[in-house]
Write a protein that holds these residues in place. Structure first.
Motif, mmCIF file in Angstrom:
data_model
loop_
_atom_site.group_PDB
_atom_site.id
_atom_site.type_symbol
_atom_site.label_atom_id
_atom_site.label_comp_id
_atom_site.label_asym_id
_atom_site.label_seq_id
_atom_site.Cartn_x
_atom_site.Cartn_y
_atom_site.Cartn_z
ATOM 1 N N ARG A 597 3.130 1.316 6.069
ATOM 2 C CA ARG A 597 3.240 1.049 7.502
ATOM 3 C C ARG A 597 4.673 0.652 7.817
ATOM 4 O O ARG A 597 5.341 -0.028 7.021
ATOM 5 N N SER A 603 -0.622 -0.256 13.160
ATOM 6 C CA SER A 603 -1.379 0.791 12.467
ATOM 7 C C SER A 603 -1.070 2.140 13.109
ATOM 8 O O SER A 603 -1.692 2.517 14.107
ATOM 9 N N TRP A 636 -4.488 -0.888 17.595
ATOM 10 C CA TRP A 636 -3.405 -0.458 16.705
ATOM 11 C C TRP A 636 -2.429 -1.571 16.365
ATOM 12 O O TRP A 636 -1.576 -1.400 15.503
ATOM 13 N N GLU A 799 -2.574 -8.655 5.065
ATOM 14 C CA GLU A 799 -1.963 -7.484 5.705
ATOM 15 C C GLU A 799 -1.326 -6.630 4.610
ATOM 16 O O GLU A 799 -0.255 -6.942 4.087
ATOM 17 N N VAL A 803 -1.187 1.958 4.024
ATOM 18 C CA VAL A 803 -2.232 2.477 4.900
ATOM 19 C C VAL A 803 -3.091 3.414 4.066
ATOM 20 O O VAL A 803 -2.620 4.448 3.609
ATOM 21 N N GLU A 831 -8.567 0.035 9.334
ATOM 22 C CA GLU A 831 -7.910 -0.944 8.481
ATOM 23 C C GLU A 831 -9.015 -1.710 7.776
ATOM 24 O O GLU A 831 -10.107 -1.899 8.332
ATOM 25 N N ARG A 875 -14.678 -0.672 3.052
ATOM 26 C CA ARG A 875 -14.050 -0.122 4.255
ATOM 27 C C ARG A 875 -14.772 -0.491 5.550
ATOM 28 O O ARG A 875 -14.149 -0.470 6.619
ATOM 29 N N THR A 890 -5.078 -10.478 10.142
ATOM 30 C CA THR A 890 -4.534 -10.335 8.787
ATOM 31 C C THR A 890 -3.489 -11.415 8.553
ATOM 32 O O THR A 890 -3.031 -12.077 9.486
#
Length: 898
Positions: A597, A603, A636, A799, A803, A831, A875, A890
């Motif tokens: 990222r 994101s 995002w 975090e 990605v 994420e 996930r 995060t």
């Protein structure tokens, strides 16, 4: 004496030997000091001691040679020098660093970056050449004026200028296609043909070019800096340069050079990635091109799946048009072919042809094997196989050709199989007119021109499934599927040819249909017109990247720690921005195959999902678009809790009931975790699962003195990794806490090249533990404080700079959500806590903690690398949190990334 010493100093081996002797002895005093002093001071006073005694002879050689021209260097440097020695001194100390040329014969930029082993050369390139390169016959310069010559087309003012790059000018597929593209481009563009290796087609390229450059063999491997400065920049400065079209991955370095010059570049890749060595060249081609054009889905997928590139998006599939073979005096009319066709008239055998350079990729051995099978079916007197192509040297080539000759002999096919050199265009047309079928026996072949020629002649083409673009084309049309045999199945191929030989109606009908369909499908004019449209799209992409560069440069937001080494070596902030934009535009996943990222908390993949217009040309960068539109809020972008960066953190309430589940398959990591817990004021209960009796004993002894809270230790099956114990063993207990943490003793047993154990897992675990347990910060305290401040906060996890996305887990995740009773459509981009460690309110993950999953629901060890219920569970954690009405955040600990 002087002459003898100079002879020694001019010989590298003798000079090094003398140097070694002098360093170990007192012999230096025995050499005439008067000679050395006069030699230095008399001849090299301008250098002022810069040169050692052992460089003196080389420096004298340089001055005496044509490689150092004082007048030439004075013009380059814009200075005037009193002597040759002074000029050389200035060149070695200053000019060479600025890539100024000392003469027309030597170019420090070309010498240093034209040889990969010299890219990190610390000494003078010119002196290196005189020490070593001269004997090694290394390339010293690329002189534009010497390499270029006029084409037969005049430059037309107002027309765009296209540099068309062909990796060579041989009478083979890609150069023939490039020649045909050039002819069509020349109708509306000024064409500059750059040929990276000469050959018989040079004059054919000249016919349609306004300017022709033929570079020395090996130029395709030069660093893009050399190609940019010595080939493309002169074209741009003298004639203007609008586009670069690189024909083949072998020419892709020129496309990369165009990118660096701000010129849009498109590459036509005619190769399968499997035989591109090293495969990093595929990645470099993708990054260096606005668009990559493939002739088939098969070759596109080959490149996308290659180890180096993993995947990318800046490509188009476009089969080429039919090429006309250039007339060329370098290819002689084949008397062998004339005699064979004369013989064919009387014998009327079923004639099968194959074409291409004789090599294992073309499958000439398979061609012979199919001939053997067909001769068994039809009889040798009714069968003839003819291979046309250069490279058959059975008396010299012991790796392949000698075995082909032996195969023909041992199979008794001397009267059936014939191999002849390549023929001229008229002879090839005559061959097509007399042949009954083409056997394309290639193991891998993108989309050979000869198969298009054959199909447009109405000749059935038999080939292997999955081996070529030709097979892909035939399989997509039901009527032509019978011509495709399973991959390398010679019996099936022979069976198809036998049917063509014994069923004339079938052969005629399929041939007539092939002619009609292929003439419509493979039109060169339409193909080149589409390439021109692609070049125009590439220009809009280039302009967009320039705008994005200015936006990101001004914002100065690219995170060095988040991007890590994904962009390779970076020398400046500007270079970081440019490289990031190139990687992002191509969709390439970084030099280490990981997509990083650009900014912690942002994101780009989720932003793209919500702004689909960015997935179309000119492909504005998501981060640049977000900044340019005022940084709008949305899924995002999220707040990142920066632990340890806000002075003294607030303490969590004392009445919070906190449970920390720790799964310890590798139980020796417990001591590290306990030390980290001490950094915090919180007093969590520890719920620990182990998978062995030894682990149970070890953990029990280590926790005997734990006074911060309760301890519960369970010996569980080695099933379900860390999720199984958390859900099936402890799920009902964790649901009773205010906040629960979940960590595990992560280790990596991955083996890197050379057999060493990779440190990847250790770095990852350190990153996770610093964020979730503490060490340099009181991470648990800061996490619980964040929960206490926001009752709507349901989940916190580190975090991750990487990605990752769904990979192979979208369908398993959908099935798992159904099983857990979680409603709602899964998003396309996500994420999640990579590594599966987090803190949560039990209510936020209630469907998980309250699930009825049993040990049998988890896969047995060894667990697959991807696509299991465990990967799916990892996930969906943030999705479940959101569906329960909570949000997630995060965290970051400065200095700890992976």
């Amino acid at each position: 004496m002087r002459r003898y010493v100079v002879r020694i100093l001019r010989d590298e081996k003798k000079r090094q030997a003398l140097k070694a002797i002098l360093s170990r002895s007192n012999l230096l005093t025995k050499i005439s000091r008067r000679f050395l002093e006069s030699y230095r001071q008399g001849r090299w006073s301008a250098i002022g001691g810069w040169a050692s005694a052992f460089d003196v002879a080389i420096l004298n050689d340089i001055v005496a040679s044509d490689y150092f021209d004082v007048r030439y260097y004075q013009n380059s440097a814009g200075k005037v020098f009193g002597s040759a020695h002074a000029a050389l001194s200035d060149y070695l100390q200053h000019g060479e660093k600025d890539n100024l040329r000392p003469s027309s014969l030597f170019d420090p930029l070309v010498y240093r970056y034209g040889h990969k082993d010299l890219a990190d050369l610390k000494s003078s390139p010119l002196m290196h050449y005189f020490r070593h390169g001269r004997d090694e016959k290394r390339l010293t310069a690329l002189d534009f004026d010497e390499l270029s010559s006029a084409g037969k087309r005049a430059f037309v003012t107002g027309r765009p200028t296209v540099v068309l790059v062909s990796h060579e000018a041989s009478m083979t597929g890609a150069p023939i296609l490039a020649c045909n593209i050039s002819a069509q481009l020349a109708e509306t563009c000024n064409v500059v043909s750059v040929i990276l290796k000469g050959g018989v087609l040079v004059e054919s390229f000249r016919e349609h070019a306004s300017l022709l450059l033929v570079t020395p063999e090996g130029t395709s491997g030069l660093d893009s800096r050399v190609l940019r400065e010595r080939i493309l920049r002169p074209v741009k400065e003298r004639f203007g340069l609008d586009y670069v079209l690189a024909n083949s991955v072998e020419a892709a370095n020129v496309a990369s050079a165009a990118q660096e010059l701000g010129v849009p570049a498109v590459t036509l890749m005619h190769e399968f990635a499997e035989y591109v060595v090293p495969q990093t060249r595929v990645r470099d081609m993708v990054i260096g091109s606005q668009v990559v054009v493939f002739s088939s889905i098969l070759t596109a997928n080959s490149a996308r799946k290659s180890a180096a590139s993993n995947d990318f998006r800046n490509y188009i599939v476009l089969p080429q048009g039919k090429s006309e073979i250039p007339e060329n005096e370098g290819v002689l009319v084949s008397t062998q072919l004339e005699l064979l066709l004369e013989k064919q008239k009387s014998e009327k055998r079923f004639l099968v042809i194959g074409c291409g350079f004789v090599q294992i990729r073309k499958g000439v051995d398979l061609f012979i094997s199919v001939a053997h099978r067909l001769a068994q079916k039809l009889g040798p007197k009714n069968t003839r196989f003819l291979w046309v192509g250069d490279g058959y040297y059975p008396d010299k080539d012991l790796l392949y050709c000698v075995w082909l000759r032996d195969q023909i002999a041992r199979s008794g096919l001397e009267d059936v199989v014939t191999i002849i050199p390549g023929v001229d265009a008229k002879s090839l047309d005559k061959l097509y007119a007399n042949a009954d079928a083409m056997m394309m026996s290639s193991r891998l072949d993108p989309f050979p021109n000869v198969t298009i020629d054959a199909m447009q002649q109405g000749m059935p083409v038999v080939c292997f499934e999955g081996a070529s673009g030709t097979a892909e084309f035939l399989q997509n049309i039901p009527q032509f599927k019978p011509l495709v045999a399973p991959y390398l199945d010679i019996d099936a191929a022979a069976g198809i040819l036998a049917r063509l030989a014994t069923e004339p109606d079938f052969s005629r009908d399929i041939g007539d249909s092939l002619r009609a369909v292929s003439i419509e499908a493979f039109d060169m004019r339409r193909y080149v017109n589409r390439l021109i449209e692609i070049l125009k799209d590439a220009r809009s992409m280039t302009e967009q990247e320039k705008q994005d560069f200015e936006i990101l440069k001004k914002a100065d937001v690219l995170s060095e720690v988040s991007l890590g080494n994904a962009l390779g070596k970076i020398s400046s902030k500007d270079e970081r921005v440019r490289k990031y934009l190139r990687f992002a535009a191509s969709g390439i996943q970084g030099v280490d195959r990981i997509y990083r990222r650009p900014l912690l908390g942002f994101s780009p993949h989720i932003y793209l999902e919500h702004h689909p217009e960015l997935n179309r040309p000119p492909f504005q960068n998501p981060l640049a678009h977000w900044i340019d539109t005022g940084r709008p809020e949305g899924p995002w972008f999220r707040q990142v809790l920066r632990f340890g960066q806000s002075g003294s953190p607030g303490l969590p309430p004392n009445d919070l009931k906190v449970g920390l589940h720790i799964h310890l398959h590798y139980f020796d990591i417990l001591d590290n975790i306990l030390e980290r817990i001490k950094r915090n004021s919180v007093r969590p209960d520890l719920l620990i699962s182990v998978t062995s009796q030894e682990g149970l004993s070890y953990v029990s002894s280590r926790l005997a003195d734990y006074k911060r809270g309760k301890t519960i230790i369970k010996h569980v099956p080695n099933r379900g990794r860390d999720f199984g114990p958390m859900i099936t063993e402890f799920g009902h207990m964790l649901a009773d806490y205010d906040i629960v943490g979940h960590i595990h003793g992560k280790k990596s047993l991955e083996i890197s090249e050379g057999g060493a154990v990779s440190p990847f897992g250790d770095v990852w675990r350190e990153f996770l533990f610093e964020n979730l347990v503490g060490g340099t910060t009181a991470a648990i305290d800061e996490t619980l404080f964040a929960f206490a401040q926001d009752k709507n906060l349901g989940l916190i996890f580190p975090e991750d700079p990487n990605v990752v996305g769904w990979t192979e887990n979208y369908l398993p995740a959908h099935e798992l959500c159904v099983k857990l009773g979680v409603s709602g459509k899964l998003p396309a981009s996500i994420e999640f806590p990579v590594g599966n460690m987090f803190y949560a309110r039990p209510q936020a993950l209630a469907p998980i903690f309250n699930s009825s999953l049993t040990w049998d629901d988890y896969p047995a060890e060894p667990v697959g690398y991807d696509g299991t219920i465990l990967h799916a569970m990892e996930r969906i954690t943030p999705f479940v949190c959101e569906q329960q009405g909570f949000k997630w955040l995060t965290s970051e600990v400065e200095g700890f990334y992976r």
